[in-house]
Design a protein around this motif. Sequence first.
Motif, PDB file in Angstrom:
ATOM      1  N   GLU A  59      -4.541 -37.316   1.654  1.00  0.00           N
ATOM      2  CA  GLU A  59      -3.709 -37.904   0.607  1.00  0.00           C
ATOM      3  C   GLU A  59      -2.604 -36.940   0.170  1.00  0.00           C
ATOM      4  O   GLU A  59      -2.605 -35.776   0.554  1.00  0.00           O
ATOM      5  CB  GLU A  59      -4.583 -38.281  -0.596  1.00  0.00           C
ATOM      6  CG  GLU A  59      -5.643 -39.327  -0.281  1.00  0.00           C
ATOM      7  CD  GLU A  59      -5.069 -40.701  -0.064  1.00  0.00           C
ATOM      8  OE1 GLU A  59      -4.215 -41.112  -0.872  1.00  0.00           O
ATOM      9  OE2 GLU A  59      -5.460 -41.361   0.906  1.00  0.00           O
ATOM     10  N   LEU A  60      -1.700 -37.407  -0.672  1.00  0.00           N
ATOM     11  CA  LEU A  60      -0.538 -36.651  -1.125  1.00  0.00           C
ATOM     12  C   LEU A  60      -0.884 -35.252  -1.621  1.00  0.00           C
ATOM     13  O   LEU A  60      -0.223 -34.282  -1.280  1.00  0.00           O
ATOM     14  CB  LEU A  60       0.200 -37.429  -2.229  1.00  0.00           C
ATOM     15  CG  LEU A  60       1.515 -36.848  -2.717  1.00  0.00           C
ATOM     16  CD1 LEU A  60       2.533 -36.764  -1.585  1.00  0.00           C
ATOM     17  CD2 LEU A  60       2.064 -37.687  -3.853  1.00  0.00           C
ATOM     18  N   ASP A  61      -1.945 -35.105  -2.420  1.00  0.00           N
ATOM     19  CA  ASP A  61      -2.347 -33.806  -2.954  1.00  0.00           C
ATOM     20  C   ASP A  61      -3.376 -33.097  -2.083  1.00  0.00           C
ATOM     21  O   ASP A  61      -3.823 -32.005  -2.424  1.00  0.00           O
ATOM     22  CB  ASP A  61      -2.909 -33.968  -4.366  1.00  0.00           C
ATOM     23  CG  ASP A  61      -1.861 -34.476  -5.342  1.00  0.00           C
ATOM     24  OD1 ASP A  61      -0.692 -34.046  -5.223  1.00  0.00           O
ATOM     25  OD2 ASP A  61      -2.189 -35.309  -6.207  1.00  0.00           O
ATOM     26  N   GLY A  62      -3.763 -33.703  -0.973  1.00  0.00           N
ATOM     27  CA  GLY A  62      -4.790 -33.128  -0.110  1.00  0.00           C
ATOM     28  C   GLY A  62      -4.279 -32.007   0.772  1.00  0.00           C
ATOM     29  O   GLY A  62      -3.105 -31.981   1.161  1.00  0.00           O
ATOM     30  N   TYR A  63      -5.187 -31.078   1.090  1.00  0.00           N
ATOM     31  CA  TYR A  63      -4.846 -29.943   1.949  1.00  0.00           C
ATOM     32  C   TYR A  63      -6.041 -29.657   2.846  1.00  0.00           C
ATOM     33  O   TYR A  63      -7.165 -29.498   2.368  1.00  0.00           O
ATOM     34  CB  TYR A  63      -4.516 -28.707   1.104  1.00  0.00           C
ATOM     35  CG  TYR A  63      -4.216 -27.472   1.928  1.00  0.00           C
ATOM     36  CD1 TYR A  63      -2.983 -27.320   2.549  1.00  0.00           C
ATOM     37  CD2 TYR A  63      -5.165 -26.475   2.077  1.00  0.00           C
ATOM     38  CE1 TYR A  63      -2.703 -26.194   3.309  1.00  0.00           C
ATOM     39  CE2 TYR A  63      -4.888 -25.336   2.827  1.00  0.00           C
ATOM     40  CZ  TYR A  63      -3.659 -25.205   3.447  1.00  0.00           C
ATOM     41  OH  TYR A  63      -3.380 -24.093   4.197  1.00  0.00           O
TER      42      TYR A  63
ATOM     43  N   GLN B   4      -9.304 -34.693  -5.850  1.00  0.00           N
ATOM     44  CA  GLN B   4      -8.388 -33.618  -6.199  1.00  0.00           C
ATOM     45  C   GLN B   4      -9.136 -32.605  -7.067  1.00  0.00           C
ATOM     46  O   GLN B   4      -9.906 -32.966  -7.949  1.00  0.00           O
ATOM     47  CB  GLN B   4      -7.189 -34.177  -6.951  1.00  0.00           C
ATOM     48  CG  GLN B   4      -6.103 -33.174  -7.209  1.00  0.00           C
ATOM     49  CD  GLN B   4      -4.893 -33.811  -7.880  1.00  0.00           C
ATOM     50  OE1 GLN B   4      -4.904 -34.982  -8.232  1.00  0.00           O
ATOM     51  NE2 GLN B   4      -3.854 -33.026  -8.063  1.00  0.00           N
ATOM     52  N   GLY B   5      -8.938 -31.317  -6.782  1.00  0.00           N
ATOM     53  CA  GLY B   5      -9.630 -30.258  -7.515  1.00  0.00           C
ATOM     54  C   GLY B   5     -10.905 -29.802  -6.824  1.00  0.00           C
ATOM     55  O   GLY B   5     -11.455 -28.765  -7.179  1.00  0.00           O
ATOM     56  N   THR B   6     -11.383 -30.564  -5.833  1.00  0.00           N
ATOM     57  CA  THR B   6     -12.587 -30.189  -5.088  1.00  0.00           C
ATOM     58  C   THR B   6     -12.186 -29.332  -3.899  1.00  0.00           C
ATOM     59  O   THR B   6     -11.230 -29.645  -3.197  1.00  0.00           O
ATOM     60  CB  THR B   6     -13.316 -31.448  -4.571  1.00  0.00           C
ATOM     61  OG1 THR B   6     -13.655 -32.272  -5.672  1.00  0.00           O
ATOM     62  CG2 THR B   6     -14.564 -31.090  -3.794  1.00  0.00           C
ATOM     63  N   LYS B   7     -12.931 -28.219  -3.669  1.00  0.00           N
ATOM     64  CA  LYS B   7     -12.682 -27.347  -2.531  1.00  0.00           C
ATOM     65  C   LYS B   7     -13.971 -27.192  -1.746  1.00  0.00           C
ATOM     66  O   LYS B   7     -14.996 -26.815  -2.309  1.00  0.00           O
ATOM     67  CB  LYS B   7     -12.199 -25.968  -2.987  1.00  0.00           C
ATOM     68  CG  LYS B   7     -10.835 -25.987  -3.633  1.00  0.00           C
ATOM     69  CD  LYS B   7     -10.389 -24.586  -4.017  1.00  0.00           C
ATOM     70  CE  LYS B   7      -9.031 -24.629  -4.683  1.00  0.00           C
ATOM     71  NZ  LYS B   7      -8.511 -23.293  -5.001  1.00  0.00           N
ATOM     72  N   LEU B   8     -13.895 -27.511  -0.447  1.00  0.00           N
ATOM     73  CA  LEU B   8     -15.047 -27.350   0.431  1.00  0.00           C
ATOM     74  C   LEU B   8     -14.657 -26.425   1.572  1.00  0.00           C
ATOM     75  O   LEU B   8     -13.569 -26.549   2.133  1.00  0.00           O
ATOM     76  CB  LEU B   8     -15.495 -28.693   1.005  1.00  0.00           C
ATOM     77  CG  LEU B   8     -15.961 -29.754   0.005  1.00  0.00           C
ATOM     78  CD1 LEU B   8     -16.252 -31.062   0.721  1.00  0.00           C
ATOM     79  CD2 LEU B   8     -17.191 -29.271  -0.740  1.00  0.00           C
ATOM     80  N   THR B   9     -15.571 -25.510   1.922  1.00  0.00           N
ATOM     81  CA  THR B   9     -15.324 -24.553   2.995  1.00  0.00           C
ATOM     82  C   THR B   9     -16.527 -24.522   3.920  1.00  0.00           C
ATOM     83  O   THR B   9     -17.663 -24.590   3.463  1.00  0.00           O
ATOM     84  CB  THR B   9     -15.096 -23.141   2.420  1.00  0.00           C
ATOM     85  OG1 THR B   9     -14.011 -23.198   1.493  1.00  0.00           O
ATOM     86  CG2 THR B   9     -14.754 -22.143   3.502  1.00  0.00           C
TER      87      THR B   9
END
Length: 134
Positions: free
Chosen positions: A48-52, A15-20
């Motif tokens: 997961e629940l907080d995943g996008y 959570q809090g990690t962003k990959l593009t």
Amino acid sequence: MFKKSKTGGLTFIAQGTKLTGDIQFTDEALISGELQGTIQSTSNINIELDGYVEGELQCVELRVSGSFKGKLNCNKLNITSTGRVDGEVNCQSMEIFEGGQFIGMRVRESAELLSNTYTPSEPAKQLAENPATS
């Protein structure tokens, strides 16, 4: 939940990690952070629940407890009670638990990962061949 892979590897996006960008997984992946782009996996992915996840995703099995938006190609899709899938889905089987959301379109196209071909049941074939007249 998922079968253990032969190599035993697991990728965890916190959570809090962003990959593009173009992302590839060879073993199972648990996503609690955010991924955007073209994602390919030769294994299973669990959002997961907080995943996008947003973009084009190809994997063997996808379990969504968080959110997915985009184009999906997989063998099996499982949307949990907290999951949301928005987009175009190409899969052999789909399971949506009460509370889970599917917004979009399910398509049936041949794909590399999809090993079985869709064949309608006999009653559906008969109905298509002999439509009822009113």
